[in-house]
Design an enzyme around this catalytic site. Sequence first.
Site, PDB file in Angstrom:
ATOM      1  N   LYS A  83      12.877 -14.878 -10.181  1.00 52.24           N
ATOM      2  CA  LYS A  83      11.904 -13.629 -11.418  1.00 52.24           C
ATOM      3  C   LYS A  83      11.526 -14.387 -12.912  1.00 52.24           C
ATOM      4  O   LYS A  83      10.495 -13.748 -12.244  1.00 52.24           O
ATOM      5  CB  LYS A  83      13.169 -13.785 -12.093  1.00 52.24           C
ATOM      6  CG  LYS A  83      14.267 -12.948 -11.481  1.00 52.24           C
ATOM      7  CD  LYS A  83      14.346 -11.368 -10.289  1.00 52.24           C
ATOM      8  CE  LYS A  83      13.696 -11.450  -9.654  1.00 52.24           C
ATOM      9  NZ  LYS A  83      13.790 -11.613  -8.005  1.00 52.24           N
ATOM     10  N   HIS A  91      15.869 -37.208  -6.902  1.00 48.81           N
ATOM     11  CA  HIS A  91      14.777 -37.662  -5.387  1.00 48.81           C
ATOM     12  C   HIS A  91      13.490 -37.424  -5.920  1.00 48.81           C
ATOM     13  O   HIS A  91      12.875 -36.909  -4.369  1.00 48.81           O
ATOM     14  CB  HIS A  91      15.325 -37.114  -4.625  1.00 48.81           C
ATOM     15  CG  HIS A  91      17.042 -37.810  -3.558  1.00 48.81           C
ATOM     16  ND1 HIS A  91      17.723 -38.417  -3.780  1.00 48.81           N
ATOM     17  CD2 HIS A  91      18.646 -36.568  -4.322  1.00 48.81           C
ATOM     18  CE1 HIS A  91      18.806 -39.103  -3.933  1.00 48.81           C
ATOM     19  NE2 HIS A  91      19.279 -37.876  -3.998  1.00 48.81           N
ATOM     20  N   LYS A 115       5.888  -4.527  -3.648  1.00 51.32           N
ATOM     21  CA  LYS A 115       7.143  -3.878  -3.629  1.00 51.32           C
ATOM     22  C   LYS A 115       7.145  -4.139  -1.733  1.00 51.32           C
ATOM     23  O   LYS A 115       5.868  -3.191  -1.237  1.00 51.32           O
ATOM     24  CB  LYS A 115       7.510  -3.177  -4.010  1.00 51.32           C
ATOM     25  CG  LYS A 115       9.567  -3.622  -4.095  1.00 51.32           C
ATOM     26  CD  LYS A 115      10.243  -2.480  -5.096  1.00 51.32           C
ATOM     27  CE  LYS A 115      11.589  -2.898  -5.133  1.00 51.32           C
ATOM     28  NZ  LYS A 115      11.855  -4.347  -5.296  1.00 51.32           N
ATOM     29  N   ASN A 148      -2.098   1.798   5.581  1.00 51.34           N
ATOM     30  CA  ASN A 148      -1.995   0.604   5.312  1.00 51.34           C
ATOM     31  C   ASN A 148      -1.174  -0.209   6.718  1.00 51.34           C
ATOM     32  O   ASN A 148      -0.215   0.482   7.778  1.00 51.34           O
ATOM     33  CB  ASN A 148       0.433   1.473   5.474  1.00 51.34           C
ATOM     34  CG  ASN A 148       1.132   0.060   4.430  1.00 51.34           C
ATOM     35  OD1 ASN A 148       1.019  -0.993   4.253  1.00 51.34           O
ATOM     36  ND2 ASN A 148       2.494   0.751   4.144  1.00 51.34           N
ATOM     37  N   GLY A 149      -1.545  -1.368   6.293  1.00 52.64           N
ATOM     38  CA  GLY A 149      -1.168  -2.511   7.918  1.00 52.64           C
ATOM     39  C   GLY A 149      -2.946  -3.314   7.853  1.00 52.64           C
ATOM     40  O   GLY A 149      -3.726  -3.476   6.773  1.00 52.64           O
ATOM     41  N   TRP A 176      -2.919  -2.544  -1.592  1.00 55.31           N
ATOM     42  CA  TRP A 176      -3.234  -3.681  -2.428  1.00 55.31           C
ATOM     43  C   TRP A 176      -3.684  -4.923  -1.161  1.00 55.31           C
ATOM     44  O   TRP A 176      -3.897  -4.588   0.207  1.00 55.31           O
ATOM     45  CB  TRP A 176      -0.993  -4.141  -1.748  1.00 55.31           C
ATOM     46  CG  TRP A 176      -0.647  -5.853  -2.178  1.00 55.31           C
ATOM     47  CD1 TRP A 176      -1.120  -6.552  -2.919  1.00 55.31           C
ATOM     48  CD2 TRP A 176      -0.850  -6.568  -0.953  1.00 55.31           C
ATOM     49  NE1 TRP A 176      -0.424  -7.822  -2.416  1.00 55.31           N
ATOM     50  CE2 TRP A 176      -0.783  -7.975  -1.995  1.00 55.31           C
ATOM     51  CE3 TRP A 176      -1.307  -6.674   0.577  1.00 55.31           C
ATOM     52  CZ2 TRP A 176      -0.558  -9.405  -1.226  1.00 55.31           C
ATOM     53  CZ3 TRP A 176      -0.948  -8.551   1.285  1.00 55.31           C
ATOM     54  CH2 TRP A 176      -0.898  -9.247  -0.018  1.00 55.31           C
ATOM     55  N   ARG A 181       3.509  -0.659  -4.606  1.00 55.84           N
ATOM     56  CA  ARG A 181       3.454  -0.547  -3.463  1.00 55.84           C
ATOM     57  C   ARG A 181       2.021  -1.544  -3.295  1.00 55.84           C
ATOM     58  O   ARG A 181       1.820  -1.844  -2.417  1.00 55.84           O
ATOM     59  CB  ARG A 181       3.004   0.162  -2.775  1.00 55.84           C
ATOM     60  CG  ARG A 181       5.000   0.488  -2.346  1.00 55.84           C
ATOM     61  CD  ARG A 181       5.193   2.335  -1.414  1.00 55.84           C
ATOM     62  NE  ARG A 181       4.888   1.452  -0.318  1.00 55.84           N
ATOM     63  CZ  ARG A 181       5.497   1.256   0.885  1.00 55.84           C
ATOM     64  NH1 ARG A 181       7.149   0.925   0.258  1.00 55.84           N
ATOM     65  NH2 ARG A 181       4.801   0.561   2.188  1.00 55.84           N
ATOM     66  N   CYS A 237       0.738  -1.293   0.219  1.00 56.48           N
ATOM     67  CA  CYS A 237       0.301  -0.065  -0.116  1.00 56.48           C
ATOM     68  C   CYS A 237       0.451   1.317  -0.330  1.00 56.48           C
ATOM     69  O   CYS A 237       1.840   1.212   0.435  1.00 56.48           O
ATOM     70  CB  CYS A 237      -1.155  -0.714   1.040  1.00 56.48           C
ATOM     71  SG  CYS A 237      -2.552  -0.924   0.963  1.00 56.48           S
ATOM     72  N   GLU A 277       7.684 -15.254 -11.086  1.00 56.23           N
ATOM     73  CA  GLU A 277       7.277 -13.540 -10.241  1.00 56.23           C
ATOM     74  C   GLU A 277       6.405 -13.091 -11.800  1.00 56.23           C
ATOM     75  O   GLU A 277       5.202 -12.181 -11.693  1.00 56.23           O
ATOM     76  CB  GLU A 277       7.325 -13.386  -9.153  1.00 56.23           C
ATOM     77  CG  GLU A 277       8.645 -12.600  -9.642  1.00 56.23           C
ATOM     78  CD  GLU A 277       9.247 -11.627  -8.632  1.00 56.23           C
ATOM     79  OE1 GLU A 277       8.920 -10.914  -7.125  1.00 56.23           O
ATOM     80  OE2 GLU A 277      10.940 -11.458  -8.004  1.00 56.23           O
ATOM     81  N   GLU A 300      16.649 -17.496  -7.215  1.00 60.07           N
ATOM     82  CA  GLU A 300      17.015 -16.531  -7.709  1.00 60.07           C
ATOM     83  C   GLU A 300      16.706 -16.666  -9.268  1.00 60.07           C
ATOM     84  O   GLU A 300      15.144 -15.872  -9.241  1.00 60.07           O
ATOM     85  CB  GLU A 300      17.940 -15.458  -7.575  1.00 60.07           C
ATOM     86  CG  GLU A 300      17.911 -14.698  -7.921  1.00 60.07           C
ATOM     87  CD  GLU A 300      16.545 -13.267  -6.995  1.00 60.07           C
ATOM     88  OE1 GLU A 300      16.285 -14.070  -6.431  1.00 60.07           O
ATOM     89  OE2 GLU A 300      16.440 -12.277  -7.919  1.00 60.07           O
TER      90      GLU A 300
HETATM   91  C1  F6R Z   1      11.312 -10.626  -5.690  1.00 61.92           C
HETATM   92  C2  F6R Z   1      10.888  -9.641  -4.048  1.00 61.92           C
HETATM   93  C3  F6R Z   1      11.106 -10.328  -3.254  1.00 61.92           C
HETATM   94  C4  F6R Z   1      11.655  -8.851  -2.286  1.00 61.92           C
HETATM   95  C5  F6R Z   1      11.958  -9.927  -0.736  1.00 61.92           C
HETATM   96  C6  F6R Z   1      12.672  -9.281   0.405  1.00 61.92           C
HETATM   97  O1  F6R Z   1      11.827 -10.567  -6.330  1.00 61.92           O
HETATM   98  O2  F6R Z   1      11.412  -8.729  -4.698  1.00 61.92           O
HETATM   99  O3  F6R Z   1      11.166 -11.466  -2.657  1.00 61.92           O
HETATM  100  O4  F6R Z   1      12.977  -9.788  -1.835  1.00 61.92           O
HETATM  101  O5  F6R Z   1       9.898  -8.797  -0.441  1.00 61.92           O
HETATM  102  O6  F6R Z   1      12.235  -7.745   0.372  1.00 61.92           O
HETATM  103  P1  F6R Z   1      13.332  -7.084   1.169  1.00 61.92           P
HETATM  104  O7  F6R Z   1      14.732  -7.359   0.143  1.00 61.92           O
HETATM  105  O8  F6R Z   1      12.327  -5.419   0.322  1.00 61.92           O
HETATM  106  O9  F6R Z   1      13.400  -6.858   2.268  1.00 61.92           O
END
Ligand code: F6R
Length: 588
Positions: free
Chosen positions: A470, A489, A583, A98-99, A72, A28, A2, A473, A466
């Site tokens: 990517k 396995h 994010k 937010n929360g 969000w 966000r 949010c 997502e 990783e």
């Molecule tokens: C994946 C991604 C998330 C963040 C995770 C932690 O591409 O962006 O998995 O890595 O939410 O976020 P931070 O680094 O801000 O604690």
Amino acid sequence: MCGVFGYIGHRSNAALLVFEGLKRLEYRGYDSWGVVVVGRGKIYVKKKTGKIGGATVDELPPGSLAIGHTRWATHGGVTEKNAHPHLDCTHTIAVIHNGIVENYESIQAELVHAGHRFVSETDTEIIAHLLEFYAHNMSFIEAFVKTFQRLEGLNAIVAIHHKERVLVAAKKGSPLVIGFGKKENFIASDPSALLPHTKEVYFLEDGQMAVLRDASVSVMESASQKVVKFSTQILDWDVSQTHKGEFHHFMLKEIYEQPQVVLGIAGSGGEEVKRIVSLIRKTKDLYFVGCGSASYACLAGAYLFSKIAQRRAHAIAGSEFLYHLDFINTKSVVVALSQSGETIDTLESVSYAKRKGAKIVALVNVLGSSLYRVADAKILIGAGPEKAVASTKAFIGKIAHLILLAYALDKRVKEGQELLRKSAEVIREVLAEKNSDRIKKLAHRICGVNHIFILGRGLSYSASLECAMKIKEISYIHAEGLAAGELKHGTLALVEKGTPCIVLLPNDETYAATLAGAMEIKARGGYIIGISPKKEGVFDEYLPIADVGDASMIPMVVTGQLLAYYLALERGLDPDMPRNLAKSVTVR
Ligand code: F6R
């Protein structure tokens, strides 16, 4: 999660100003958005579902006090009614939040009993009605204090009243940062949103509230109303870093910024790094903690520290940290990794560890963020603002710092710096047109598949996780990173004729064993995509990377980032704002 933005000041286009702020915060949360402005003594609202896109707020009247929100969803579906800001019954009070208000049901029952009418399914709406309820008998600010005290859970709220020339805010858990202008003040959930207006900021602490007026800001303890003396800080980011520039998406821009980020880190290693190295040297009980991509960086950190500096470290995901607390004590050191510095599970891990007396080191990208403030020692990642939801440059920045720390621990800091300089060059090679075209073509070829498997061993195992993250997502293709030896396995049962399997083959001790795994997949019809400094006969597709020794996961992950990006484009998706995600995960 949010985005929150508020303005009070001398300008009469507050609605537009807040709306522009929301655009900068949209990563966000992008389920819906809304703006409220006080104009001609009344509150005017505009709310919409979906992304902001080409929307405007032209129909809102002039006014110099406004708040806005990008959502969000937590409580209640994605509808206009559930979008913030929320109003009271009389439409004189507006709130953004937010929360999660954990006790909203009991408060709502109380308010319904008192005659309040609710129009949304959100927990947030009770805040507006509670404010209205208390404001009958006390000032708006007193009512705000009372209201905030009633809320359980981790919440950041901002409220306005049509007759009061103030913007009131309080927080516990979720972030709020105040921006200071000339005869105008701002509030936002992320400092990068303030950059076009000011670099002078104050991050509100948990348990604090703020009253913003045109030319002043007061901060108080929200429980006692005691005035807090605070110092502002100056952001070290520049507004130009928050624009897409020549790129179509923030994600691509951020991928292309990585050589610079790594070069910057190669030039670091000053006093704070020395202090952290000495802290780590003294402990036998070292932990890395982070969430999502940051948790994979933690895993890479454990391998890097073991391989380069012969140090044992435990890598734990933030959401699992609580269950390891029995082992944390005053001799432990916990290194928390976070781009935003606001991820709730990482912050809670750190706060548990602190209570047990552990020392906290932060590897964090946002100056002044909650993690930054709470840590005993910190390194700024130095990646600049990261706007795409999928983390790229902040992840690579974390890896580069961990490499440097590991070399510094082994008293070979110069060697580490040199390796990072070389890595920056190698990233450039991955990004070069010829290579990115090769990746683009591969994306075109495999964009219709349902599964992609990615295999690595040792450091490349964390790279495989990783790369898979990517791909998942942003392209919504199921991708799974695996320790190569684990494939047979169980997961091998999913490999069919033509299933793409990306094999990470760096020039190290894992090479022969991973290559043998690739042969076994090939024998079962798998389509082998090799990412390696060497071309092997078993590969159906070859994506070359140069050999950068202990840093080889850097070009591997950058290759994976580009593949994920082009897969998303091939599938007609917006890589910057993947569905269901946002994010900065500030709710549990
Ligand atoms: C994946 C991604 C998330 C963040 C995770 C932690 O591409 O962006 O998995 O890595 O939410 O976020 P931070 O680094 O801000 O604690």
